[in-house]
Design a protein around this motif. Sequence first.
Motif, short mmCIF file in Angstrom:
data_model
loop_
_atom_site.label_atom_id
_atom_site.label_comp_id
_atom_site.label_asym_id
_atom_site.label_seq_id
_atom_site.Cartn_x
_atom_site.Cartn_y
_atom_site.Cartn_z
N SER A 253 1.70 -29.51 -36.25
CA SER A 253 1.57 -30.96 -36.42
C SER A 253 0.41 -31.30 -37.34
N ALA A 254 -0.66 -30.49 -37.31
CA ALA A 254 -1.78 -30.70 -38.24
C ALA A 254 -1.33 -30.50 -39.68
N LYS A 255 -0.48 -29.51 -39.88
CA LYS A 255 0.04 -29.26 -41.23
C LYS A 255 0.83 -30.46 -41.74
N GLU A 256 1.59 -31.08 -40.84
CA GLU A 256 2.35 -32.27 -41.22
C GLU A 256 1.42 -33.41 -41.62
N MET A 257 0.17 -33.39 -41.09
CA MET A 257 -0.82 -34.42 -41.42
C MET A 257 -1.71 -34.01 -42.60
N ASN A 258 -1.40 -32.84 -43.22
CA ASN A 258 -2.25 -32.29 -44.28
C ASN A 258 -3.69 -32.09 -43.79
N LEU A 259 -3.81 -31.56 -42.57
CA LEU A 259 -5.10 -31.39 -41.93
C LEU A 259 -5.37 -29.91 -41.70
N ASP A 260 -6.54 -29.44 -42.13
CA ASP A 260 -6.94 -28.04 -41.94
C ASP A 260 -7.83 -27.93 -40.71
N LEU A 261 -7.49 -27.03 -39.80
CA LEU A 261 -8.26 -26.83 -38.57
C LEU A 261 -8.67 -25.36 -38.48
N PRO A 262 -9.74 -24.98 -39.17
CA PRO A 262 -10.11 -23.56 -39.23
C PRO A 262 -10.50 -22.96 -37.88
N GLY A 263 -11.15 -23.74 -37.02
CA GLY A 263 -11.51 -23.22 -35.70
C GLY A 263 -10.27 -22.88 -34.88
N LEU A 264 -9.29 -23.76 -34.92
CA LEU A 264 -8.04 -23.54 -34.18
C LEU A 264 -7.29 -22.34 -34.75
N SER A 265 -7.28 -22.21 -36.07
CA SER A 265 -6.60 -21.08 -36.70
C SER A 265 -7.22 -19.76 -36.28
N LEU A 266 -8.55 -19.72 -36.22
CA LEU A 266 -9.24 -18.50 -35.79
C LEU A 266 -8.92 -18.19 -34.33
N ALA A 267 -8.97 -19.22 -33.48
CA ALA A 267 -8.68 -19.01 -32.06
C ALA A 267 -7.26 -18.47 -31.88
N LEU A 268 -6.30 -19.02 -32.61
CA LEU A 268 -4.92 -18.55 -32.50
C LEU A 268 -4.83 -17.08 -32.90
N SER A 269 -5.50 -16.70 -33.98
CA SER A 269 -5.44 -15.30 -34.42
C SER A 269 -6.02 -14.36 -33.36
N LEU A 270 -7.09 -14.79 -32.68
CA LEU A 270 -7.69 -13.96 -31.64
C LEU A 270 -6.78 -13.86 -30.41
N TYR A 271 -6.15 -14.94 -30.05
CA TYR A 271 -5.23 -14.91 -28.91
C TYR A 271 -3.96 -14.11 -29.23
N GLU A 272 -3.52 -14.17 -30.47
CA GLU A 272 -2.37 -13.34 -30.86
C GLU A 272 -2.74 -11.86 -30.78
#
Length: 295
Positions: A253-272
Motif C-alpha cells: 500500500s505504501a508503494k501505491e502511495m509512492n512512499l518509501d519505508l526503509p525501516g519497514l523494508s529492513l524489518a521485513l527482510s529480517l523476519y523473512e
Amino acid sequence: MERTAENTVIGFIGTGVMGKSMAGHLMSKGYKLHVYSRTKEKAESLVAQGASWHSSPAALAPLCDVIITMVGYPRDVEEVYLGDQGVIPFAKQGALVIDMTTSSPSLAKRIEEEASKRGIWALDAPVSGGDIGAREARLSIMAGGSKEAFEQAVPVLEAMGTQIVHQGPAGSGQFTKMCNQIAIASNMMGVCEALIYAEKAGLDPSTVLKSIQSGAAGSFSLSNLAPRVINGDYAPGFYVKHFIKDMQIALDSAKEMNLDLPGLSLALSLYERLARMGEEDSGTQALFKVYLQQQ
C-alpha cells in the motif's frame, strides 16, 4: 439498532490464538454464539461452553445477526466473505459483518461494496494487543466503515476491547492497523538490538529492562515481549508468518502511495530470514534468534 446480547445472535469465524479468547468473551457477555473454523478441534472448548459449530460460513451466516471473522490471510478473508460458500451470499438482509483480521484495505472496501448491494452492513475492524489483549478483553480496535455500522457494532466490540475508535470509511481500519504494524516492526528490531547489546556488555538483561521499560524507550513490545525473549519463550502471541503478511500489505500500500519505508523494508527482510530458519510459527519476539546468529 443497538446490538445487545438480548437481541443479537453472533457468528464467529476463526478460533485461533486470538479468536478463541475473543469469542469466549462474547459468550461470557450472554451472546448466543455460532462458530466455524477450518479445524473443528480449535472450536471444541467454545462448543463445550454452549456454542454451535457449523461446517461452513454459508451454514452459519443465515442464522446470525452479526458475523465476526478473525482468520489468517487476505485470501482467507476473501474466501470467507465472497466465496461460493461465503458469508455475503448467505447472510440475511440487515446483518452486520465485522472483519477483525489484519487484511488488505482494498479488500475491505470491496467487501463493503458487495455487502451493501445485499443490504448488509460491513466494518473492517482489525485489532492490536496480541494474545494478552485478546485474553484480557482489552484489545485496541480500529474500525473502518459507515458511522451507522460502527454505532451498531460498538456494544459487541466492547466485549473484546477497551480502545474502540472509528477511523473513517471502509478500509480505514486496515490502513490504521498498517500504521500500527509499521511502528511495531522497527520497535521489535530496537528491542532485540537492546537485549543483544546488553548481553554483549555483560549486563543482566532483566535488570536493564527494569530501568528502560518505564522510561522514554517504553513500549508494549519492551514490557511484554522482551521478558519472553529473556526467558527463552518464543511461543506465539502473534505468529511470525502473519506479521510477514502484514508488513507486505503495508509495503504494497505504501508503494501505491509512492512512499518509501526503509525501516519497514529492513524489518521485513529480517523476519523473512527468521522464517527461512524455520521460525514462521513462532511469536514475533523470535526475531531475537536472528541477532543470536551473529554471535
